[in-house]
Design a protein around this motif. Sequence first.
Motif, PDB file in Angstrom:
ATOM      1  N   ARG A   1      34.407   6.474  27.979  1.00 28.25           N
ATOM      2  CA  ARG A   1      35.301   6.313  27.032  1.00 28.25           C
ATOM      3  C   ARG A   1      34.784   5.127  26.448  1.00 28.25           C
ATOM      4  N   ARG A   2      34.696   3.760  27.038  1.00 28.21           N
ATOM      5  CA  ARG A   2      34.453   2.694  26.637  1.00 28.21           C
ATOM      6  C   ARG A   2      33.161   2.443  25.701  1.00 28.21           C
ATOM      7  N   LEU A   3      32.114   3.212  26.151  1.00 26.90           N
ATOM      8  CA  LEU A   3      30.876   3.262  25.695  1.00 26.90           C
ATOM      9  C   LEU A   3      30.868   3.829  24.439  1.00 26.90           C
ATOM     10  N   THR A   4      31.461   5.082  24.284  1.00 25.41           N
ATOM     11  CA  THR A   4      31.782   6.042  23.409  1.00 25.41           C
ATOM     12  C   THR A   4      32.401   5.319  22.101  1.00 25.41           C
ATOM     13  N   ASN A   5      33.554   4.527  22.367  1.00 25.35           N
ATOM     14  CA  ASN A   5      34.267   3.757  21.504  1.00 25.35           C
ATOM     15  C   ASN A   5      33.522   2.765  20.869  1.00 25.35           C
ATOM     16  N   ALA A   6      32.372   1.890  21.737  1.00 21.14           N
ATOM     17  CA  ALA A   6      31.700   1.133  21.223  1.00 21.14           C
ATOM     18  C   ALA A   6      30.652   1.754  20.287  1.00 21.14           C
ATOM     19  N   GLY A   7      30.233   2.980  19.958  1.00 23.20           N
ATOM     20  CA  GLY A   7      29.224   3.680  19.246  1.00 23.20           C
ATOM     21  C   GLY A   7      28.135   4.065  19.990  1.00 23.20           C
ATOM     22  N   TRP A   8      28.276   4.022  21.331  1.00 26.23           N
ATOM     23  CA  TRP A   8      27.058   4.512  22.166  1.00 26.23           C
ATOM     24  C   TRP A   8      27.104   5.999  22.546  1.00 26.23           C
ATOM     25  N   LEU A   9      26.264   6.513  22.931  1.00 29.37           N
ATOM     26  CA  LEU A   9      26.077   8.121  23.415  1.00 29.37           C
ATOM     27  C   LEU A   9      25.576   7.717  24.799  1.00 29.37           C
ATOM     28  N   VAL A  10      26.622   8.490  25.629  1.00 32.27           N
ATOM     29  CA  VAL A  10      26.516   8.186  27.143  1.00 32.27           C
ATOM     30  C   VAL A  10      25.879   9.538  27.670  1.00 32.27           C
ATOM     31  N   LEU A  11      24.730   9.527  28.301  1.00 33.39           N
ATOM     32  CA  LEU A  11      24.066  10.571  29.149  1.00 33.39           C
ATOM     33  C   LEU A  11      24.317  10.452  30.446  1.00 33.39           C
TER      34      LEU A  11
END
Length: 149
Positions: free
Chosen positions: A114-124
């Motif tokens: 959630r935090r990385l997505t909110n910061a504009g990252w794509l999480v795999l």
Amino acid sequence: MPQKEEWIAPEGSWASSAARRRNMQAIRARDTKPEQLIRRLIHAKGLRYRVCARPVPELRRTADLVFRPVKVAVFIDGCYWHGCPEHYVPPKTNSGYWSEKVLRNMERDRDTNRRLTNAGWLVLRYWEHEPSQSCADEIAATVISRRNL
């Protein structure tokens, strides 16, 4: 006849025996075999990345692979430690402690996503049991497609 010494766990340790403690200390937090294999395959495709790095410096979470320019964070999760729905088997000893730990890990993984997505990252995220070649192919395709945006 020599007396067998009674094992006393160090303060703060949840190990049930000296052998269990040695076993738990030997478990790697990074550079696991699945990680190394996926890294080799991705490197062979000409992609470069950071290993065991924080995608967002102020967030105290590290990803196994980080592609900073395209904001892709890759995690290769161990089946036991992250509660794989296919392979997780609850422990037989000290089950309360270890089951709670795995649940905390799963919650932290969701929070990290959630935090990385909110910061504009794509999480795999991949499980350690997934075929390394298909993981590497998907990672490479994702990174390359994000470069071309």
